[in-house]
Design a protein around this motif. Structure first.
Motif, PDB file in Angstrom:
ATOM      1  N   THR A  19       0.860  -1.186   0.000  1.00 32.64           N
ATOM      2  CA  THR A  19       0.000   0.000   0.000  1.00 32.64           C
ATOM      3  C   THR A  19       0.892   1.231   0.000  1.00 32.64           C
ATOM      4  O   THR A  19       1.823   1.330   0.799  1.00 32.64           O
ATOM      5  N   VAL A  20       0.625   2.136  -0.929  1.00 30.03           N
ATOM      6  CA  VAL A  20       1.440   3.334  -1.099  1.00 30.03           C
ATOM      7  C   VAL A  20       0.579   4.541  -0.747  1.00 30.03           C
ATOM      8  O   VAL A  20      -0.462   4.770  -1.375  1.00 30.03           O
ATOM      9  N   SER A  21       1.027   5.310   0.248  1.00 33.30           N
ATOM     10  CA  SER A  21       0.263   6.481   0.688  1.00 33.30           C
ATOM     11  C   SER A  21       0.506   7.656  -0.249  1.00 33.30           C
ATOM     12  O   SER A  21       1.548   7.723  -0.911  1.00 33.30           O
ATOM     13  N   PRO A  22      -0.424   8.608  -0.306  1.00 36.68           N
ATOM     14  CA  PRO A  22      -0.170   9.830  -1.068  1.00 36.68           C
ATOM     15  C   PRO A  22       1.132  10.478  -0.586  1.00 36.68           C
ATOM     16  O   PRO A  22       1.385  10.557   0.621  1.00 36.68           O
ATOM     17  N   GLY A  23       1.968  10.893  -1.520  1.00 34.53           N
ATOM     18  CA  GLY A  23       3.258  11.492  -1.175  1.00 34.53           C
ATOM     19  C   GLY A  23       4.398  10.493  -1.161  1.00 34.53           C
ATOM     20  O   GLY A  23       5.546  10.859  -0.921  1.00 34.53           O
ATOM     21  N   ASP A  24       4.093   9.220  -1.446  1.00 31.77           N
ATOM     22  CA  ASP A  24       5.135   8.176  -1.432  1.00 31.77           C
ATOM     23  C   ASP A  24       5.296   7.538  -2.807  1.00 31.77           C
ATOM     24  O   ASP A  24       4.410   7.590  -3.642  1.00 31.77           O
ATOM     25  N   ARG A  25       6.450   6.873  -2.980  1.00 32.39           N
ATOM     26  CA  ARG A  25       6.635   6.023  -4.151  1.00 32.39           C
ATOM     27  C   ARG A  25       7.134   4.676  -3.677  1.00 32.39           C
ATOM     28  O   ARG A  25       7.746   4.566  -2.613  1.00 32.39           O
ATOM     29  N   ALA A  26       6.878   3.639  -4.447  1.00 33.50           N
ATOM     30  CA  ALA A  26       7.304   2.297  -4.047  1.00 33.50           C
ATOM     31  C   ALA A  26       7.568   1.443  -5.271  1.00 33.50           C
ATOM     32  O   ALA A  26       6.997   1.661  -6.338  1.00 33.50           O
ATOM     33  N   ARG A  27       8.479   0.483  -5.085  1.00 37.82           N
ATOM     34  CA  ARG A  27       8.676  -0.575  -6.082  1.00 37.82           C
ATOM     35  C   ARG A  27       8.066  -1.833  -5.498  1.00 37.82           C
ATOM     36  O   ARG A  27       8.418  -2.227  -4.389  1.00 37.82           O
ATOM     37  N   THR A  28       7.167  -2.436  -6.243  1.00 37.07           N
ATOM     38  CA  THR A  28       6.535  -3.639  -5.740  1.00 37.07           C
ATOM     39  C   THR A  28       6.410  -4.640  -6.891  1.00 37.07           C
ATOM     40  O   THR A  28       7.027  -4.455  -7.945  1.00 37.07           O
ATOM     41  N   GLN A  29       5.640  -5.688  -6.694  1.00 35.40           N
ATOM     42  CA  GLN A  29       5.504  -6.687  -7.754  1.00 35.40           C
ATOM     43  C   GLN A  29       4.202  -7.451  -7.594  1.00 35.40           C
ATOM     44  O   GLN A  29       3.620  -7.488  -6.511  1.00 35.40           O
ATOM     45  N   LEU A  30       3.768  -8.017  -8.696  1.00 35.15           N
ATOM     46  CA  LEU A  30       2.587  -8.880  -8.681  1.00 35.15           C
ATOM     47  C   LEU A  30       3.023 -10.277  -9.076  1.00 35.15           C
ATOM     48  O   LEU A  30       3.803 -10.456 -10.020  1.00 35.15           O
ATOM     49  N   ASP A  31       2.505 -11.255  -8.369  1.00 34.69           N
ATOM     50  CA  ASP A  31       2.818 -12.645  -8.668  1.00 34.69           C
ATOM     51  C   ASP A  31       2.246 -13.007 -10.037  1.00 34.69           C
ATOM     52  O   ASP A  31       1.098 -12.673 -10.339  1.00 34.69           O
ATOM     53  N   LEU A  32       3.050 -13.669 -10.865  1.00 33.65           N
ATOM     54  CA  LEU A  32       2.565 -14.030 -12.200  1.00 33.65           C
ATOM     55  C   LEU A  32       2.444 -15.545 -12.368  1.00 33.65           C
ATOM     56  O   LEU A  32       1.347 -16.077 -12.462  1.00 33.65           O
ATOM     57  N   VAL A  33       3.569 -16.243 -12.403  1.00 35.99           N
ATOM     58  CA  VAL A  33       3.534 -17.708 -12.581  1.00 35.99           C
ATOM     59  C   VAL A  33       4.689 -18.342 -11.814  1.00 35.99           C
ATOM     60  O   VAL A  33       5.640 -17.655 -11.406  1.00 35.99           O
ATOM     61  N   GLU A  34       4.613 -19.656 -11.669  1.00 38.16           N
ATOM     62  CA  GLU A  34       5.699 -20.432 -11.074  1.00 38.16           C
ATOM     63  C   GLU A  34       6.301 -21.317 -12.157  1.00 38.16           C
ATOM     64  O   GLU A  34       5.569 -22.002 -12.892  1.00 38.16           O
TER      65      GLU A  34
END
Ligand SMILES: [Zn+2]
Length: 340
Positions: A19-34
């Motif tokens: 979760t990214v709050s207003p005023g923030d930046r983040a690097r994240t990821q979504l699970d795709l495959v195994e």
């Protein structure tokens, strides 16, 4: 003129488990495959959440794995964005197809070689809106579409595959899509790449294509092609980053002056010109230049040094896509014109 696209109030943005709050930046990821060895493949996502109301823009690159200019364009364009000064938010997927990117190939080659039947359809770009229980390409599309449908608008960055080079060109969804297509045209105008294609026929405006399905779903979107497949070209990266910043300025998301190109061609269709003969390809025309009917585009020279075909422009147009392969066979594309 942000009335062209939906705006959002500042609010926390949740992508996957982040979760990214207003005023923030983040690097994240979504699970795709195994994969078979248990390796999990994720889709990388950059979120920049602004403090002021504004549009939520989706920016994607490298859904074809050898189209790396877009990856660098996005990191360059977004590197300087300050979430504390941003209106709206940015959801960016710099590598939309990680397995194709690993292969440095248009398609996820290892998967295709292993199980070609299961990998059909193979091109995630043309599988939208995707299918979360389908094959790899359909799952990639479904995962990306899950992000896109939460946004106000989307830009999908490409190059040709290896062996081709495009001018910076925005390719719009078909006009038959109505309001979303009009808003996509407005966004491309803000983006100001110098070349805009408004065709109603061919691959780019077919059902299943990312920007077509997004626009159908009310998310104005276009495809952006720039530079050569399999190459990192700083000049093109600078151009692309300029365009992305122009779009953010046009949308009212960041402050600044849009930087406009010296030319602005609006084109009505593509005309691919294919070789009749085989041999070495010498491209003679300048990419991006307007050509008259009969102007020399290239020459095909056989392996003995004899010119076997002189390729000329069959119609007036703009030379928008070059073949950068050193050889061609009969039927291969030599050049593409954008028709005025
Ligand atoms: Zn592509």
């Amino acid at each position: 003129m942000t009335g062209q696209v939906r705006t959002f109030k500042p609010e926390p943005l949740t992508i996957g488990s982040t979760t990214v709050s207003p005023g923030d930046r983040a690097r994240t990821q979504l699970d795709l495959v195994e994969l078979a060895d248990g390796t999990r493949i994720h889709v990388p996502v950059i979120v920049i959440n602004g403090v002021n109301p504004g549009p939520r823009i989706y920016l994607g690159a490298a859904i074809h794995g050898d189209e790396v200019n877009g990856v660098a364009i996005l990191s360059q364009a977004l590197g300087e964005i300050d979430p504390a000064a941003l209106a709206g938010s940015i959801v960016c997927v710099p590598v939309q197809h990680p397995l194709a990117f690993h292969a440095d190939h248009r398609i996820p080659l290892s998967q295709f070689m292993k199980s070609p039947l299961d990998q059909a359809p193979i091109d995630a770009w043309s599988c939208f809106p995707g299918n979360p229980t389908g094959n790899l390409a359909e799952r990639v599309a479904a995962t990306l579409f899950g992000l896109i449908r939460e946004c106000s608008c989307a830009i999908d960055i490409h190059t040709p595959t290896r062996g081709g080079r495009y001018v910076p060109i925005a390719i719009l969804p078909p006009r038959t899509l109505g309001e979303a297509a009009e808003a996509a045209a407005w966004l491309a105008d803000q983006f100001a790449p110098g070349y805009v294609m408004k065709t109603n026929s061919g691959m780019y405006v077919s059902s299943g294509i990312l920007c077509v399905e997004a626009s159908k779903g009310g998310i104005p979107s276009f495809t952006f092609e720039i530079g050569e497949g399999g190459q990192l070209e700083q000049e093109m990266i600078d151009e692309g980053a300029r365009c992305v910043r122009n779009a953010l300025i046009g949308l009212g998301m960041i402050r600044g002056e849009r930087r406009l190109p010296a030319i602005n061609y609006v084109l009505r269709d593509f005309l691919g010109i294919r070789a009749r003969r085989g041999g070495l390809l010498y491209t003679m025309a300048t990419l991006g230049a307007a050509v008259k009917r009969g102007d020399l585009l290239g020459r095909i020279v056989d392996i003995f040094g004899d010119t076997v075909e002189t390729v000329v422009a069959p119609e007036p147009g703009v030379f928008v896509r070059a073949t950068t392969l050193s050889t061609v066979s009969t039927g291969e594309r030599v050049a593409t014109l954008g028709l005025l």
